[in-house]
Design an enzyme around this catalytic site. Sequence first.
Site, PDB file in Angstrom:
ATOM      1  N   ASP A 159     -39.299   5.496  43.552  1.00 26.74           N
ATOM      2  CA  ASP A 159     -38.439   5.874  44.664  1.00 26.74           C
ATOM      3  C   ASP A 159     -38.904   7.270  45.102  1.00 26.74           C
ATOM      4  O   ASP A 159     -39.583   7.969  44.350  1.00 26.74           O
ATOM      5  CB  ASP A 159     -36.982   5.899  44.166  1.00 26.74           C
ATOM      6  CG  ASP A 159     -36.010   6.344  45.232  1.00 26.74           C
ATOM      7  OD1 ASP A 159     -36.178   5.944  46.395  1.00 26.74           O
ATOM      8  OD2 ASP A 159     -35.069   7.098  44.890  1.00 26.74           O
ATOM      9  N   ASP A 197     -36.895   9.978  47.379  1.00 32.78           N
ATOM     10  CA  ASP A 197     -35.882  11.044  47.372  1.00 32.78           C
ATOM     11  C   ASP A 197     -35.090  11.023  46.067  1.00 32.78           C
ATOM     12  O   ASP A 197     -34.535  10.003  45.676  1.00 32.78           O
ATOM     13  CB  ASP A 197     -34.937  10.879  48.574  1.00 32.78           C
ATOM     14  CG  ASP A 197     -35.692  10.895  49.904  1.00 32.78           C
ATOM     15  OD1 ASP A 197     -36.782  11.511  49.961  1.00 32.78           O
ATOM     16  OD2 ASP A 197     -35.201  10.295  50.875  1.00 32.78           O
TER      17      ASP A 197
HETATM   18 MG   LIG Z   1     -33.393   8.111  45.527  1.00 34.06          MG
END
Ligand SMILES: [Mg+2]
Length: 178
Positions: free
Chosen positions: A7, A9
């Site tokens: 992922d 962020d």
């Molecule tokens: Mg995230």
Amino acid sequence: MQLVILDRDGVINEDSEHFIKSPDEWQAIPGSPEAIARLTHANYRVVVATNQSGMGRGLFDIGIFNRINEKMYREINNAGGRIEGIFYCPHRPDEGCKCRKPEPGLLLEICRRLHCDLGGIPAIGDSLRDIEAARAVGARPILVRTGKGRETEKKHKDLDDVEVYNDLAAAVDALLNA
Ligand SMILES: [Mg+2]
Ligand SMILES: [Zn+2]
């Protein structure tokens, strides 16, 4: 070559509840670029799968998204690492698409494009939806405590199948020392 799915962020860079909508707002989590470099040097292919509903909400466009990612590529390259691709969902939650995590669409797309099997592939995220998408394709869900990770760990008790590490650097150390 092995694959790792990250992922973005809250895993590679600091998250913001106001979305990351400019290159200046993209700030690496200390140690994350170096951790990706360790994966690269260990011959892992590293790809990013990221929900970017800020685009669907009109907060930024694809041009700005590309500039943000260029900054990320630059910092990771400077550390000696390489991201092979970024797979993103631009939709809002209410659009009901098949790519926004927890839907597995992004991971399936990675699988299709890179011709690899997702079974047991480490998928590292900071939110429950990252874990759910990983579970849906039989990948190996890993939670980091950066970003929303601590909150995710506290809130959800059904994480027995999930490995949890303080940050990406620690998760990568565990992967490489296994
Ligand atoms: Mg995230
Ligand atoms: Zn989508």
